[in-house]
Design a protein around this motif. Structure first.
Motif, PDB file in Angstrom:
ATOM      1  N   TRP A 156       3.455  -5.103  -5.368  1.00  0.00           N
ATOM      2  CA  TRP A 156       3.881  -3.721  -5.172  1.00  0.00           C
ATOM      3  C   TRP A 156       2.726  -2.730  -5.278  1.00  0.00           C
ATOM      4  CZ3 TRP A 156       8.206  -2.760  -2.837  1.00  0.00           C
ATOM      5  CH2 TRP A 156       9.261  -3.654  -2.945  1.00  0.00           C
ATOM      6  N   ALA A 157       1.512  -3.220  -5.424  1.00  0.00           N
ATOM      7  CA  ALA A 157       0.322  -2.357  -5.382  1.00  0.00           C
ATOM      8  C   ALA A 157      -0.191  -2.375  -3.938  1.00  0.00           C
ATOM      9  CB  ALA A 157      -0.738  -2.846  -6.351  1.00  0.00           C
ATOM     10  N   VAL A 158       0.126  -1.336  -3.185  1.00  0.00           N
ATOM     11  CA  VAL A 158      -0.074  -1.311  -1.735  1.00  0.00           C
ATOM     12  C   VAL A 158      -1.260  -0.416  -1.383  1.00  0.00           C
ATOM     13  CG1 VAL A 158       1.006  -0.756   0.475  1.00  0.00           C
ATOM     14  CG2 VAL A 158       2.407  -1.613  -1.419  1.00  0.00           C
ATOM     15  N   THR A 159      -2.136  -0.918  -0.522  1.00  0.00           N
ATOM     16  CA  THR A 159      -3.254  -0.110  -0.049  1.00  0.00           C
ATOM     17  C   THR A 159      -2.791   0.782   1.094  1.00  0.00           C
ATOM     18  OG1 THR A 159      -4.870  -1.793  -0.667  1.00  0.00           O
ATOM     19  CG2 THR A 159      -5.568  -0.152   0.949  1.00  0.00           C
ATOM     20  N   ILE A 209       0.017  10.272   2.885  1.00  0.00           N
ATOM     21  CA  ILE A 209      -0.495   8.915   2.694  1.00  0.00           C
ATOM     22  C   ILE A 209       0.260   7.983   3.629  1.00  0.00           C
ATOM     23  CG2 ILE A 209      -0.736   7.016   1.064  1.00  0.00           C
ATOM     24  CD1 ILE A 209      -0.915   9.130  -1.162  1.00  0.00           C
ATOM     25  N   GLU A 210      -0.477   7.284   4.468  1.00  0.00           N
ATOM     26  CA  GLU A 210       0.109   6.323   5.404  1.00  0.00           C
ATOM     27  C   GLU A 210      -0.081   4.920   4.843  1.00  0.00           C
ATOM     28  OE1 GLU A 210      -2.064   7.109   8.955  1.00  0.00           O
ATOM     29  OE2 GLU A 210      -0.898   8.913   9.475  1.00  0.00           O
ATOM     30  N   PHE A 211       0.966   4.088   4.936  1.00  0.00           N
ATOM     31  CA  PHE A 211       0.878   2.720   4.437  1.00  0.00           C
ATOM     32  C   PHE A 211       1.920   1.862   5.141  1.00  0.00           C
ATOM     33  CE2 PHE A 211       4.028   4.940   2.025  1.00  0.00           C
ATOM     34  CZ  PHE A 211       4.971   4.014   1.603  1.00  0.00           C
ATOM     35  N   GLU A 212       1.837   0.575   4.884  1.00  0.00           N
ATOM     36  CA  GLU A 212       2.780  -0.364   5.501  1.00  0.00           C
ATOM     37  C   GLU A 212       3.461  -1.172   4.410  1.00  0.00           C
ATOM     38  OE1 GLU A 212       2.215  -4.193   8.259  1.00  0.00           O
ATOM     39  OE2 GLU A 212       1.678  -2.317   9.297  1.00  0.00           O
ATOM     40  N   LEU A 213       4.770  -1.365   4.549  1.00  0.00           N
ATOM     41  CA  LEU A 213       5.532  -2.120   3.561  1.00  0.00           C
ATOM     42  C   LEU A 213       6.619  -2.903   4.278  1.00  0.00           C
ATOM     43  CD1 LEU A 213       5.641  -2.473   0.456  1.00  0.00           C
ATOM     44  CD2 LEU A 213       7.362  -0.668   0.425  1.00  0.00           C
ATOM     45  N   HIS A 214       6.680  -4.186   3.990  1.00  0.00           N
ATOM     46  CA  HIS A 214       7.663  -5.063   4.639  1.00  0.00           C
ATOM     47  C   HIS A 214       7.575  -4.964   6.168  1.00  0.00           C
ATOM     48  CE1 HIS A 214       9.021  -5.495   0.647  1.00  0.00           C
ATOM     49  NE2 HIS A 214       9.914  -4.530   0.618  1.00  0.00           N
ATOM     50  N   ARG A 222       6.815  -2.390   7.911  1.00  0.00           N
ATOM     51  CA  ARG A 222       7.196  -1.084   8.442  1.00  0.00           C
ATOM     52  C   ARG A 222       6.100  -0.074   8.139  1.00  0.00           C
ATOM     53  NH1 ARG A 222      13.522   0.189   7.428  1.00  0.00           N
ATOM     54  NH2 ARG A 222      12.885   1.896   8.812  1.00  0.00           N
ATOM     55  N   ALA A 223       5.779   0.751   9.136  1.00  0.00           N
ATOM     56  CA  ALA A 223       4.817   1.823   8.954  1.00  0.00           C
ATOM     57  C   ALA A 223       5.528   2.998   8.295  1.00  0.00           C
ATOM     58  CB  ALA A 223       4.216   2.238  10.289  1.00  0.00           C
ATOM     59  N   LEU A 224       5.005   3.457   7.149  1.00  0.00           N
ATOM     60  CA  LEU A 224       5.632   4.519   6.379  1.00  0.00           C
ATOM     61  C   LEU A 224       4.585   5.567   6.006  1.00  0.00           C
ATOM     62  CD1 LEU A 224       7.623   2.183   3.959  1.00  0.00           C
ATOM     63  CD2 LEU A 224       8.588   3.437   5.904  1.00  0.00           C
ATOM     64  N   SER A 225       5.055   6.723   5.585  1.00  0.00           N
ATOM     65  CA  SER A 225       4.135   7.748   5.088  1.00  0.00           C
ATOM     66  C   SER A 225       4.841   8.605   4.057  1.00  0.00           C
ATOM     67  CB  SER A 225       3.601   8.621   6.227  1.00  0.00           C
ATOM     68  OG  SER A 225       4.614   9.454   6.752  1.00  0.00           O
ATOM     69  N   LEU A 226       4.048   9.220   3.195  1.00  0.00           N
ATOM     70  CA  LEU A 226       4.551  10.077   2.124  1.00  0.00           C
ATOM     71  C   LEU A 226       3.717  11.349   2.071  1.00  0.00           C
ATOM     72  CD1 LEU A 226       4.958   7.342  -0.627  1.00  0.00           C
ATOM     73  CD2 LEU A 226       6.846   8.718   0.295  1.00  0.00           C
ATOM     74  N   THR A 227       4.365  12.495   2.032  1.00  0.00           N
ATOM     75  CA  THR A 227       3.654  13.743   1.802  1.00  0.00           C
ATOM     76  C   THR A 227       3.196  13.779   0.349  1.00  0.00           C
ATOM     77  OG1 THR A 227       4.876  14.946   3.505  1.00  0.00           O
ATOM     78  CG2 THR A 227       3.886  16.259   1.751  1.00  0.00           C
ATOM     79  N   ALA A 228       1.938  14.142   0.144  1.00  0.00           N
ATOM     80  CA  ALA A 228       1.365  14.164  -1.201  1.00  0.00           C
ATOM     81  C   ALA A 228       1.177  15.597  -1.671  1.00  0.00           C
ATOM     82  CB  ALA A 228       0.024  13.432  -1.212  1.00  0.00           C
ATOM     83  N   GLY A 272     -10.888   7.434   2.709  1.00  0.00           N
ATOM     84  CA  GLY A 272      -9.472   7.786   2.636  1.00  0.00           C
ATOM     85  C   GLY A 272      -8.588   6.728   2.013  1.00  0.00           C
ATOM     86  N   THR A 273      -9.156   5.578   1.642  1.00  0.00           N
ATOM     87  CA  THR A 273      -8.349   4.504   1.060  1.00  0.00           C
ATOM     88  C   THR A 273      -7.782   4.916  -0.297  1.00  0.00           C
ATOM     89  OG1 THR A 273      -9.639   2.793   2.184  1.00  0.00           O
ATOM     90  CG2 THR A 273      -8.386   2.117   0.241  1.00  0.00           C
ATOM     91  N   VAL A 274      -6.497   4.620  -0.493  1.00  0.00           N
ATOM     92  CA  VAL A 274      -5.843   4.853  -1.778  1.00  0.00           C
ATOM     93  C   VAL A 274      -4.989   3.626  -2.108  1.00  0.00           C
ATOM     94  CG1 VAL A 274      -5.739   7.369  -1.574  1.00  0.00           C
ATOM     95  CG2 VAL A 274      -3.854   5.980  -0.696  1.00  0.00           C
ATOM     96  N   VAL A 275      -4.616   3.508  -3.355  1.00  0.00           N
ATOM     97  CA  VAL A 275      -3.702   2.455  -3.779  1.00  0.00           C
ATOM     98  C   VAL A 275      -2.423   3.096  -4.291  1.00  0.00           C
ATOM     99  CG1 VAL A 275      -3.293   0.563  -5.386  1.00  0.00           C
ATOM    100  CG2 VAL A 275      -5.536   0.839  -4.334  1.00  0.00           C
ATOM    101  N   LEU A 276      -1.300   2.699  -3.696  1.00  0.00           N
ATOM    102  CA  LEU A 276       0.020   3.109  -4.159  1.00  0.00           C
ATOM    103  C   LEU A 276       0.559   1.978  -5.026  1.00  0.00           C
ATOM    104  CD1 LEU A 276       1.425   4.408  -0.764  1.00  0.00           C
ATOM    105  CD2 LEU A 276       0.773   5.839  -2.700  1.00  0.00           C
ATOM    106  N   ASP A 277       0.422   2.112  -6.343  1.00  0.00           N
ATOM    107  CA  ASP A 277       0.920   1.073  -7.240  1.00  0.00           C
ATOM    108  C   ASP A 277       2.332   1.451  -7.676  1.00  0.00           C
ATOM    109  OD1 ASP A 277       1.453  -0.913  -9.001  1.00  0.00           O
ATOM    110  OD2 ASP A 277      -0.310  -0.600 -10.266  1.00  0.00           O
ATOM    111  N   PHE A 278       3.308   0.984  -6.903  1.00  0.00           N
ATOM    112  CA  PHE A 278       4.696   1.345  -7.180  1.00  0.00           C
ATOM    113  C   PHE A 278       5.200   0.769  -8.495  1.00  0.00           C
ATOM    114  CE2 PHE A 278       4.582   2.033  -2.533  1.00  0.00           C
ATOM    115  CZ  PHE A 278       5.093   3.327  -2.497  1.00  0.00           C
TER     116      PHE A 278
END
Length: 274
Positions: A141-144, A175-180, A182-188, A226-232
């Motif tokens: 669940w730690a997603v780049t 933040i743009e990322f991919e999970l399962h 699927r291409a997703l994004s979150l406003t920060a 621009g790389t970040v880690v989303l550690d859910f």
């Protein structure tokens, strides 16, 4: 799954998560943390006394003012004050903590309104607290992702845990990322600390195993590319998950993820979680 369980991942990863979890719980349940709040008082220009704080309080163009009785005293910035004290005009999302015996009287501004929120160590919510249920930490669940700054910060209005209240943040990017797959994004939004970001979100677990209204994720400053880690695994509850005496912001509409984030903190026991 609860905090007692572990996965087959790195022990260092699990240990780091446990330290984060313990620190989160310690802040929440500290003597003057959010679980110690006993009231949420909205001020106006009519002076009034409160049941859990000294003095008569009012708010107007000149900011917050308290008039203390002869035997009443607050300590502000280490200095005892008596009689009339003027806090002045507070900044949005700013505030001042005034000490009253073993209590702290939070004076703050939220959503354009001045509030007083006393915090007493013997508050029942705090003394009965047994910890927050959580998913077991899992490195999967730690997603780049990739941080994409906007040309200019975008003023973004969101709702609040209190009906009718709004918060406005200057969103610096997404933040743009991919999970399962699927291409997703979150406003920060701006986070606490230089360069840090804050993400408010809901997902398909919200209202099922995680708190309905929101969760929050802190993101460390992006790398040069621009790389970040989303550690859910560190998706945390805001205070409104535990108490109705909070004014927490809700996620913007685009941050309602259509996938299940089975990581991070779950519904608190105070809201029926287990």
């Amino acid at each position: 799954m609860t905090t007692e369980a572990t996965t087959g991942g790195s022990q260092d990863f699990t240990d780091d998560w446990q330290r984060w979890y313990r620190a989160h719980e310690a802040r929440l349940a500290g003597p003057h943390g959010f679980l110690a709040i006993t009231g949420l008082h909205w001020l106006d220009d009519r002076p009034r006394r409160l049941p859990d704080a000294p003095g008569a309080w009012r708010s107007g163009r000149d900011g917050v003012v308290v008039l203390l009785d002869e035997k009443e005293e607050l300590v502000i910035g280490g200095t005892p004050v008596r009689g009339e004290y003027r806090f002045g005009v507070l900044a949005e999302r700013g505030g001042v903590d005034a000490v009253w015996g073993d209590a702290v009287i939070e004076v703050a501004r939220r959503g354009g309104h001045d509030i007083v929120r006393p915090r007493h160590p013997d508050a029942p919510l705090r003394t009965a607290f047994t910890g927050t249920p959580a998913y077991s930490p899992d490195p999967r669940w730690a997603v780049t992702g990739r941080y994409v700054p906007f040309d200019e910060p975008r003023p973004t209005t969101v709702g609040a845990a209190v009906e009718g209240l709004e918060h406005v943040y200057d969103a610096p990017g997404r933040i743009e990322f991919e999970l399962h797959g699927r291409a997703l994004s979150l406003t920060a939004f701006p986070g606490h600390g230089a360069g840090r970001l804050m993400v408010l979100f809901t997902d398909a677990t919200s209202g099922v195993t995680t708190y309905t209204a929101n969760r929050v994720l802190t993101v460390e400053p992006p790398a040069a590319d621009g790389t970040v880690v989303l550690d859910f695994n560190r998706a945390a509850n805001l205070p409104c998950a535990y108490t109705d005496l909070a004014t927490c912001p809700l996620p913007p509409a685009e941050n309602r993820l259509p996938v299940a984030i089975e990581a991070g903190l779950r519904i608190p026991r105070e809201r029926g979680g287990s």
